[in-house]
Design an enzyme around this catalytic site. Structure first.
Site, PDB file in Angstrom:
ATOM      1  N   GLU A 263     -11.609   9.437  -3.560  1.00 59.61           N
ATOM      2  CA  GLU A 263     -10.711   8.556  -2.823  1.00 59.61           C
ATOM      3  C   GLU A 263     -10.088   9.318  -1.653  1.00 59.61           C
ATOM      4  O   GLU A 263      -9.676  10.478  -1.797  1.00 59.61           O
ATOM      5  CB  GLU A 263      -9.617   8.044  -3.766  1.00 59.61           C
ATOM      6  N   LYS A 338      -9.601  -1.464  -3.329  1.00 63.22           N
ATOM      7  CA  LYS A 338      -8.607  -1.076  -4.320  1.00 63.22           C
ATOM      8  C   LYS A 338      -7.675  -2.269  -4.529  1.00 63.22           C
ATOM      9  O   LYS A 338      -7.071  -2.775  -3.576  1.00 63.22           O
ATOM     10  CB  LYS A 338      -7.822   0.155  -3.857  1.00 63.22           C
ATOM     11  N   CYS A 372      -9.389   4.736  -8.367  1.00 67.08           N
ATOM     12  CA  CYS A 372      -8.247   5.452  -8.931  1.00 67.08           C
ATOM     13  C   CYS A 372      -7.380   4.593  -9.859  1.00 67.08           C
ATOM     14  O   CYS A 372      -7.758   4.316 -10.991  1.00 67.08           O
ATOM     15  CB  CYS A 372      -7.420   6.053  -7.784  1.00 67.08           C
TER      16      CYS A 372
END
Length: 520
Positions: A263, A338, A372
């Protein structure tokens, strides 16, 4: 030349004119030597599966032609004319045991893109699927004409093997796991560059089973490459791209099917904007995202590896998103977002969550990508599992061991809960001149379900903590099928859907979730 699409497929009759032009360009020292239209038609009629073309931007720029022969009828002492039945291909025998390569070429303008390797890989896969014992071919040694006065053919071949001499044909074949069975004389009388010599080359199919046919086997063992990226100062965009290409080139040499970046791996480019506020600096970083996406797609095609680009900031519709791209090796591009944004990302950057969640079909299985924090929400991987997820990729960025432990433990739980593999990759090191990106901590890893067919600790492989490196791991997708149906526990099958169910709401995407390059 702008590289937008690479495709490997079976040759078609309508490809002939492009094939002819490419072949003429490929053999400038042999004028007039090219396959006639009736010969290609004959090959396609007899053995269409064995005729493989490679297209760049929808143009045929090379091919690999082959037939199946009963090799005992010919043995090692044969000429090209004999093995092809005087170019009639009546020697093709569907019940034979050897795939015989009669042609491979690449247009000179498209060399250096590893297209020859793709053709050879496709031919090897065909050999395995048809359960043939080997691939045999006669190979030219076109540079021998420059050395024949001081070297015998045997001495020349030995020097090529030792890499003291480079021969464009033989060196390539040796690098593709072929070995020389025999030296042939008068194999191609018109091949003056090789002084009419050729090597009889063979690649052995280690999966050959004399008693059964293995037809159309799907890919089972998939090789994953994970980049544990060192945060460092990059003075220019080209310096960053050079480091990216280093990792791609390295893992491509190990024939990885996927390569995962972390990321926000491109955060070092914010150093030049450090006088700005954190929110302004990351929006400046977003200006690089589309050009990096295109560069990754180019690398994916050139190096023949599917690349998960980690994540990068993107400004869209007045919002700052954290997105990444799945750059397929055939030129297609998919995007993932995300969805959950951490309090820190909201407070310092003003970042917003995306809206799209989907699994992607690839040439090496069905995959998903969660960035993440998203892996800490178990509903997301479960929705992907319902779409047939086999491998979940998690690019992450954590500054402390506490943050890393959350990502790692949740990722390992997701592998067990959803009976899939989970690969995580993060960054290491320090960025003293980039606000809100000072320190990083990571230990990249690949996790498995927990059952007898998998490692007892559920860890297929893991990197050294906080050290720049690559992690290369093979995962077997067939083991997941066995787990789903015959595992000690069957989590996906045993869910009580009469009591509960996770439902994905209709997406409200205001941005495209898939980019696909169309040529022509």
């Amino acid at each position: 030349m702008e590289l937008e699409k690479i495709e490997i497929r079976n040759l078609r009759m309508e490809d002939y004119l492009e094939l002819k032009r490419s072949m003429i360009e490929a053999y400038p020292s042999m004028p007039g030597v090219y396959w006639r239209e009736h010969q290609i038609a004959n090959l396609l009629q007899r053995f269409p599966e064995g005729q493989i073309a490679v297209l760049v931007n929808d143009r045929v720029v090379g091919c690999a032609l082959s037939i199946i022969v009963d090799y005992d009828k010919f043995g090692d002492e044969h000429t090209y004319q004999q093995i092809t039945g005087n170019y009639t291909f009546n020697t093709h025998d569907p019940n034979g045991d050897v795939l015989y390569g009669i042609e491979v070429f690449i247009h000179p303008d498209y060399r250096g893109l590893r297209l020859g390797r793709r053709l050879y890989d496709a031919r090897k896969e065909l050999c395995e699927q048809l359960n043939l014992r080997s691939i045999i071919a006669g190979g030219r040694i076109p540079r021998y004409g420059q050395h024949y006065e001081e070297l015998s053919p045997k001495e020349y071949i030995q020097k090529v093997k030792l890499k003291e001499i480079y021969d464009p044909t033989l060196s390539f074949q040796l690098s593709n796991d072929f070995h020389v069975r025999k030296l042939l004389k008068n194999y191609l009388p018109e091949d003056t560059a090789s002084r009419e010599y050729a090597t009889l080359l063979e690649w052995n199919n280690i999966y050959y089973e004399p008693s059964e046919k293995l037809i159309n086997l799907p890919k089972s063992v998939v090789r994953l490459g994970l980049v544990q990226w060192q945060m460092r100062h990059f003075p220019t965009m080209s310096a960053l791209e050079e480091q990216i290409e280093f990792f791609i080139d390295t893992t491509s040499g190990y024939t990885c099917d996927f390569l995962l970046f972390p990321e926000l791996f491109n955060a070092p480019l914010m150093a030049k904007f450090n006088e700005l506020s954190e929110a302004q600096a990351i929006r400046k970083l977003a200006d690089y995202t589309e050009s990096l996406r295109d560069k990754f797609s180019e690398y994916a095609m050139t190096y023949n590896v599917n690349i998960i680009t980690g994540s990068m900031p993107l400004q869209e519709g007045g919002k700052l998103l954290n997105v990444g791209y799945l750059c397929h090796r055939n030129g297609k591009i998919d995007r993932y977002d995300k969805l959950h944004i951490t309090p820190n990302e909201v407070a310092h950057w003003g970042m917003s969550g995306g809206h799209s969640l989907k699994a992607f079909d690839t040439d090496a299985g069905k995959i998903g990508v969660l960035i993440c924090y998203d892996v800490e929400f178990p509903e997301l991987p479960r929705l992907l599992a319902d779409q047939g997820l086999q491998i979940l990729f998690v690019p992450f960025l954590t500054d402390t061991q506490n943050g890393y432990t959350r990502v790692r433990n949740c990722a390992q739980a997701r592998a067990i809960e959803n009976e899939c593999y989970v690969a995580i990759a993060g960054s290491v090191g320090n960025l003293p001149k980039v606000s809100n990106m000072d320190i990083q901590y990571a230990q990249s890893a690949v996790f498995t379900p927990s059952d007898f067919a998998f490692p007892a600790n559920g860890i297929k492989g893991e990197a050294t903590p906080n050290t720049e490196m690559t992690l290369i791991v093979d995962v077997d997708l067939d083991l997941l099928k066995e787990l789903h149906n015959f595992g000690s526990v069957r989590i996906l099958k045993d869910r009580r859907k009469d009591l509960y169910e996770i439902v994905q709401k209709s997406r409200v995407d205001k941005q495209p979730t898939q980019l696909e390059k169309n040529i022509g």
